[in-house]
Write a protein that holds these residues in place. Structure first.
Motif, PDB file in Angstrom:
ATOM      1  N   VAL A  11      -9.370 -18.607 -16.157  1.00  0.00           N
ATOM      2  CA  VAL A  11      -9.216 -17.671 -15.250  1.00  0.00           C
ATOM      3  C   VAL A  11      -9.301 -16.376 -15.619  1.00  0.00           C
ATOM      4  N   ASN A  12      -9.513 -15.499 -14.655  1.00  0.00           N
ATOM      5  CA  ASN A  12      -9.502 -13.980 -14.974  1.00  0.00           C
ATOM      6  C   ASN A  12      -8.585 -13.397 -13.781  1.00  0.00           C
ATOM      7  N   VAL A  13      -7.726 -12.402 -14.249  1.00  0.00           N
ATOM      8  CA  VAL A  13      -7.163 -11.491 -13.367  1.00  0.00           C
ATOM      9  C   VAL A  13      -7.950 -10.320 -13.017  1.00  0.00           C
ATOM     10  N   ILE A  14      -8.377 -10.024 -12.219  1.00  0.00           N
ATOM     11  CA  ILE A  14      -9.221  -8.906 -11.476  1.00  0.00           C
ATOM     12  C   ILE A  14      -8.171  -7.822 -10.844  1.00  0.00           C
ATOM     13  N   VAL A  15      -8.539  -6.707 -11.493  1.00  0.00           N
ATOM     14  CA  VAL A  15      -7.726  -5.429 -10.809  1.00  0.00           C
ATOM     15  C   VAL A  15      -8.867  -4.544 -10.055  1.00  0.00           C
ATOM     16  N   GLY A  16      -8.528  -4.291  -8.840  1.00  0.00           N
ATOM     17  CA  GLY A  16      -9.663  -3.521  -8.072  1.00  0.00           C
ATOM     18  C   GLY A  16      -8.831  -2.428  -7.502  1.00  0.00           C
ATOM     19  N   VAL A  17      -9.576  -1.350  -6.905  1.00  0.00           N
ATOM     20  CA  VAL A  17      -9.091  -0.145  -6.310  1.00  0.00           C
ATOM     21  C   VAL A  17      -9.863   0.267  -5.301  1.00  0.00           C
ATOM     22  N   THR A  18      -9.297   0.926  -4.290  1.00  0.00           N
ATOM     23  CA  THR A  18     -10.253   1.781  -3.070  1.00  0.00           C
ATOM     24  C   THR A  18      -9.736   3.163  -3.373  1.00  0.00           C
ATOM     25  N   GLY A  19     -10.729   3.936  -2.740  1.00  0.00           N
ATOM     26  CA  GLY A  19     -10.662   5.343  -3.069  1.00  0.00           C
ATOM     27  C   GLY A  19      -9.938   6.154  -2.172  1.00  0.00           C
ATOM     28  N   ASP A  20     -10.266   5.992  -0.874  1.00  0.00           N
ATOM     29  CA  ASP A  20      -9.541   7.057   0.138  1.00  0.00           C
ATOM     30  C   ASP A  20      -9.252   6.394   1.327  1.00  0.00           C
ATOM     31  N   PRO A  21      -7.890   5.934   1.551  1.00  0.00           N
ATOM     32  CA  PRO A  21      -6.837   6.388   0.630  1.00  0.00           C
ATOM     33  C   PRO A  21      -6.704   5.424  -0.544  1.00  0.00           C
ATOM     34  N   PHE A  22      -6.416   6.217  -1.693  1.00  0.00           N
ATOM     35  CA  PHE A  22      -6.366   5.096  -3.125  1.00  0.00           C
ATOM     36  C   PHE A  22      -5.489   3.961  -2.829  1.00  0.00           C
ATOM     37  N   LEU A  24      -8.157 -17.461  -6.322  1.00  0.00           N
ATOM     38  CA  LEU A  24      -7.370 -18.525  -6.147  1.00  0.00           C
ATOM     39  C   LEU A  24      -5.937 -18.112  -5.278  1.00  0.00           C
ATOM     40  N   ASN A  25      -5.639 -16.995  -5.257  1.00  0.00           N
ATOM     41  CA  ASN A  25      -4.536 -16.676  -4.875  1.00  0.00           C
ATOM     42  C   ASN A  25      -4.468 -15.397  -3.604  1.00  0.00           C
ATOM     43  N   ASP A  26      -5.737 -15.342  -3.113  1.00  0.00           N
ATOM     44  CA  ASP A  26      -5.619 -14.397  -1.894  1.00  0.00           C
ATOM     45  C   ASP A  26      -6.747 -14.553  -1.033  1.00  0.00           C
ATOM     46  N   ALA A  27      -6.798 -14.117   0.206  1.00  0.00           N
ATOM     47  CA  ALA A  27      -7.802 -14.361   1.071  1.00  0.00           C
ATOM     48  C   ALA A  27      -9.355 -13.484   0.666  1.00  0.00           C
ATOM     49  N   LEU A  28     -10.596 -14.088   0.807  1.00  0.00           N
ATOM     50  CA  LEU A  28     -11.652 -13.495   0.619  1.00  0.00           C
ATOM     51  C   LEU A  28     -11.777 -11.916   1.068  1.00  0.00           C
ATOM     52  N   GLY A  29     -11.628 -11.679   2.459  1.00  0.00           N
ATOM     53  CA  GLY A  29     -11.470 -10.784   2.996  1.00  0.00           C
ATOM     54  C   GLY A  29     -10.766  -9.639   2.507  1.00  0.00           C
ATOM     55  N   ASN A  30      -9.737 -10.036   1.890  1.00  0.00           N
ATOM     56  CA  ASN A  30      -8.713  -9.032   1.275  1.00  0.00           C
ATOM     57  C   ASN A  30      -9.221  -8.455   0.244  1.00  0.00           C
ATOM     58  N   VAL A  31      -9.789  -9.216  -0.586  1.00  0.00           N
ATOM     59  CA  VAL A  31     -10.202  -8.707  -2.194  1.00  0.00           C
ATOM     60  C   VAL A  31     -11.730  -7.861  -2.047  1.00  0.00           C
ATOM     61  N   ARG A  32     -12.353  -8.298  -1.067  1.00  0.00           N
ATOM     62  CA  ARG A  32     -13.855  -7.691  -0.830  1.00  0.00           C
ATOM     63  C   ARG A  32     -13.761  -6.486  -0.499  1.00  0.00           C
ATOM     64  N   ILE A  33     -12.576  -5.806  -0.105  1.00  0.00           N
ATOM     65  CA  ILE A  33     -12.459  -4.231   0.071  1.00  0.00           C
ATOM     66  C   ILE A  33     -12.264  -3.368  -1.214  1.00  0.00           C
ATOM     67  N   TYR A  34     -11.813  -4.195  -2.211  1.00  0.00           N
ATOM     68  CA  TYR A  34     -11.675  -3.420  -3.540  1.00  0.00           C
ATOM     69  C   TYR A  34     -12.792  -3.525  -4.526  1.00  0.00           C
ATOM     70  N   SER A  35     -12.980  -2.288  -5.351  1.00  0.00           N
ATOM     71  CA  SER A  35     -13.908  -2.519  -6.209  1.00  0.00           C
ATOM     72  C   SER A  35     -13.388  -2.847  -7.407  1.00  0.00           C
ATOM     73  N   PRO A  36     -13.986  -3.683  -8.114  1.00  0.00           N
ATOM     74  CA  PRO A  36     -13.177  -3.998  -9.714  1.00  0.00           C
ATOM     75  C   PRO A  36     -13.139  -2.971 -10.371  1.00  0.00           C
ATOM     76  N   ILE A  37     -12.256  -2.770 -11.191  1.00  0.00           N
ATOM     77  CA  ILE A  37     -11.994  -1.651 -12.367  1.00  0.00           C
ATOM     78  C   ILE A  37     -11.726  -2.520 -13.592  1.00  0.00           C
ATOM     79  N   ARG A  38     -11.077  -3.652 -13.646  1.00  0.00           N
ATOM     80  CA  ARG A  38     -10.859  -4.058 -14.969  1.00  0.00           C
ATOM     81  C   ARG A  38     -10.602  -5.513 -14.951  1.00  0.00           C
ATOM     82  N   VAL A  39     -10.985  -6.235 -15.969  1.00  0.00           N
ATOM     83  CA  VAL A  39     -10.737  -7.733 -15.957  1.00  0.00           C
ATOM     84  C   VAL A  39      -9.529  -8.144 -17.127  1.00  0.00           C
ATOM     85  N   LEU A  40      -8.476  -8.510 -16.834  1.00  0.00           N
ATOM     86  CA  LEU A  40      -7.469  -8.984 -17.644  1.00  0.00           C
ATOM     87  C   LEU A  40      -7.684  -9.980 -18.513  1.00  0.00           C
TER      88      LEU A  40
END
Length: 221
Positions: free
Chosen positions: A181-192, A205-221
């Motif tokens: 599996v991958n741990v994905i790190v994501g960010v939003t811009g304004d507000p950060f 695997l551990n969050d709702a689809l709608g929650n993660v889709r608002i973030y832009s992936p910045i790194r795969v751990l």
């Protein structure tokens, strides 16, 4: 002509046309000033003067070192479904699982406090080519069952929830079961804001689809 790359500890993504950086070595996110951002964007577009590149090297954004220590990054697949939103016939939380999750979460918390994100990832989530990717059929069923085992046991662990802590702990838990599996790190811009989650293929695997889709992936751990 000299070639330049991002420093190994750095990664970035574009949010609303502006780069946001994650520095794994110092556990921080940052943005560049207006002039430095313009220079960096010119470098991305292969239109940067050598004098300007020198400024990025001086700021330790770029490096001209030919020896690259970072492994090639896996492409980030856009999430299409969430394990939390799928039916599951198996759900258990026996004593063995509870103890394992307690130890994993507690030890991961200690690692994050003492050696930071980079050290925690390097010691617990190094790539292993022998691991398989649970993707379809019975393999996906085993992955879902293991993920739900972790989540159910996690509710009983007396440690405050935190997306980074819980995602790294879940990834370790699943890796022991030979599941990649991958741990994905994501960010939003304004507000950060920053967030992370565990993903296998295009399944969160551990969050709702709608929650993660608002973030832009910045790194795969």
């Amino acid at each position: 002509m000299t070639s330049y790359w991002l420093h190994d500890d750095l990664s970035f993504c574009l949010v609303d046309g502006h780069p946001i950086f994650l520095d794994m070595g110092s556990d921080r996110y940052f943005r560049l000033s207006g002039s430095m951002e313009r220079i960096f964007m010119n470098w991305l577009g292969n239109a940067c003067e050598e004098n300007d590149i020198a400024l990025l090297v001086e700021r330790k954004i770029l490096t001209n070192l030919s020896a690259r220590s970072r492994s090639p990054r896996e492409p980030i697949r856009a999430p299409q479904l969430s394990a939390l939103e799928l039916p599951l016939s198996h759900a258990s939380c026996g004593a063995r699982i509870l103890i394992e999750v307690f130890i994993t979460v507690s030890w991961t918390q200690i690692q994050l406090k003492t050696i930071g994100i980079k050290g925690t990832v390097e010691r617990g989530l190094r790539p292993d080519d022998k691991l398989g990717m649970a993707a379809t059929g019975s393999d996906q069923g085993k992955l879902l069952a293991a993920a739900h085992d972790f989540l159910e046991a996690r509710k009983l662990v007396p440690v405050g929830t935190r997306c980074l802590l819980d995602s790294l702990a879940m990834a370790k838990f699943l890796k022991r079961r030979r599941m990649r599996v991958n741990v994905i790190v994501g960010v939003t811009g304004d507000p950060f804001s920053a967030h992370c989650w565990v993903q296998a293929g295009d399944m969160v695997l551990n969050d709702a689809l709608g929650n993660v889709r608002i973030y832009s992936p910045i790194r795969v751990l």
